[in-house]
Write a protein that holds these residues in place. Structure first.
Motif, mmCIF file in Angstrom:
data_model
loop_
_atom_site.group_PDB
_atom_site.id
_atom_site.type_symbol
_atom_site.label_atom_id
_atom_site.label_comp_id
_atom_site.label_asym_id
_atom_site.label_seq_id
_atom_site.Cartn_x
_atom_site.Cartn_y
_atom_site.Cartn_z
ATOM 1 N N MET A 1 -22.379 13.167 24.242
ATOM 2 C CA MET A 1 -21.610 13.731 25.359
ATOM 3 C C MET A 1 -22.588 14.234 26.404
ATOM 4 N N ASP A 5 -20.828 18.127 30.485
ATOM 5 C CA ASP A 5 -19.567 18.350 29.778
ATOM 6 C C ASP A 5 -19.709 19.407 28.706
ATOM 7 N N VAL A 6 -20.868 19.430 28.038
ATOM 8 C CA VAL A 6 -21.098 20.436 27.001
ATOM 9 C C VAL A 6 -21.089 21.829 27.610
ATOM 10 N N LEU A 9 -17.558 22.814 28.570
ATOM 11 C CA LEU A 9 -16.727 23.114 27.413
ATOM 12 C C LEU A 9 -17.062 24.466 26.817
ATOM 13 N N LEU A 10 -18.355 24.775 26.685
ATOM 14 C CA LEU A 10 -18.760 26.073 26.139
ATOM 15 C C LEU A 10 -18.311 27.207 27.034
ATOM 16 N N LEU A 13 -14.546 27.843 26.512
ATOM 17 C CA LEU A 13 -14.199 28.500 25.255
ATOM 18 C C LEU A 13 -14.376 30.005 25.319
ATOM 19 N N TRP A 62 -8.055 20.669 28.465
ATOM 20 C CA TRP A 62 -8.593 20.590 27.125
ATOM 21 C C TRP A 62 -7.661 21.303 26.153
ATOM 22 N N GLU A 66 -10.492 21.303 19.981
ATOM 23 C CA GLU A 66 -11.130 20.013 20.190
ATOM 24 C C GLU A 66 -12.412 20.188 20.996
ATOM 25 N N GLN A 67 -13.350 19.267 20.857
ATOM 26 C CA GLN A 67 -14.680 19.414 21.438
ATOM 27 C C GLN A 67 -14.807 18.765 22.809
ATOM 28 N N ASN A 68 -13.872 17.912 23.160
ATOM 29 C CA ASN A 68 -13.995 17.184 24.425
ATOM 30 C C ASN A 68 -12.807 17.471 25.340
#
Length: 335
Positions: A1, A5-6, A9-10, A13, A62, A66-68
């Motif tokens: 990925m 995007d990482v 996403l972090l 969260l 999102w 889920e991670q993506n």
């Protein structure tokens, strides 16, 4: 990925509730919670309050756990729509059981900072599509064991009721709930009737669930011995009558064939006789010979002397059947 995007996403969260950034905009979501029936459709909305001086933003969706980020290319059942006036929507089509969860709308601003909405929780409800009732084997013919079973459903809350001839039953009932591998529930309810069975009695299993507009029902009818005997006699008499009718029809058919065959043979014999009488049979020639010995006086050999010259021999002649018949006669003189 990709690293970007990482990072996004972090960041998402860490921020669950709606927040205001620099007083330029705020992210809200609607509805906050929704119950969706399995295989139906639903829509989630992301509302962004932008000012005239707000920088361009990017909108992401999102699902918690889920991670993506959700991508339209990865699942055709998810459709993303971007509004021209600060907002977006997510359309979920043909909802599956595993689509249940919390969905977030994330808004990215310059500097990769993301602001999340308050989230929208989706609960997927699965109605019990069908009830099945069956009789269990029992050595005791005076008792009744029947089983009522549901198909998978969600959520667990339900109400199962037994009735005998429309009157609710409260005793001799054993109901079990099972969690399936799909995260859904199944119910099996066993009724053991210990009282004397009544022929023609009707037992009803009824299940109510919040996904059903009306409860599901299924019934079991206790066989009536008189009705069964009458049905058996009717079946036997029907089969016997059908067999007799079949035999009669077979006999009639054979007699008719015999009569037709006899008539056909009679016509053939008549035609042969008629042809013979008219001389037309096979177009053959006919020969007739007549010998007249009525004038004979004696049968001794001596009377034959000197008869060679007076003897007239019979002459035969074959003629066509279409011509007149010729008779040849012989007269022996001197006898």
């Amino acid at each position: 990925m990709p690293l970007r995007d990482v990072v996004l996403l972090l960041s998402s969260l860490l921020i669950i509730n709606a927040v205001a950034v620099d007083a330029h905009y705020q992210v809200d979501q609607s509805p906050s919670s929704q119950h969706v029936i399995l295989y139906s459709n639903t829509t989630l909305y992301c509302i962004i309050g932008l000012s005239q001086n707000s920088p361009p933003v990017e909108i992401y969706w999102w699902k918690l756990g889920e991670q993506n980020f959700l991508q339209a290319a990865s699942d055709s059942r998810k459709i993303f729509v971007r509004f021209t006036q600060g907002g977006a929507s997510l359309h979920l089509l043909n909802i599956h059981a595993d689509d249940a969860g919390v969905y977030y709308c994330g808004v990215g601003i310059q500097g990769n900072e993301i602001v999340n909405g308050s989230g929208s929780r989706i609960k997927v409800f699965v109605p019990p599509a069908q009830l099945r009732i069956s009789k269990l084997p029992d050595q005791n013919s005076t008792t009744l064991n029947i089983l009522c079973k549901t198909e998978e459903f969600y959520p667990e809350s339900f109400n199962l009721t037994w009735f005998r001839n429309g009157i609710e039953i409260f005793e001799d009932i054993d109901t079990m709930v099972k969690l399936t591998m799909n995260g859904l529930y199944e119910v099996s309810s066993h009724l053991k009737e210990t009282r004397t069975l009544q022929g023609g009695a009707v037992y009803t299993c009824q299940v109510a669930h919040l996904t059903l507009p009306t409860p599901l029902t299924t019934t079991y009818h206790v066989p009536d011995s008189k009705t069964d005997n009458n049905s058996t006699y009717i079946l036997i008499y029907g089969c016997a009558t059908g067999g007799i009718i079949f035999i009669l029809l077979l006999i009639i058919t054979m007699v008719c064939r015999h009569i037709k065959r006899s008539r056909r043979n009679g016509r053939q014999a008549f035609n042969i006789a008629e042809d013979t009488r008219t001389g037309k049979e096979n177009d053959e020639f006919c020969s007739y010979v007549a010998l007249d010995l009525s004038r004979s006086k004696s049968k001794t050999v001596s009377n034959l002397k000197g008869t060679e010259e007076r003897t007239t021999y019979a002459e035969t002649k074959r003629v066509n059947a279409s011509q007149k018949l010729i008779y040849a006669s012989v007269e022996l003189r001197g006898f």
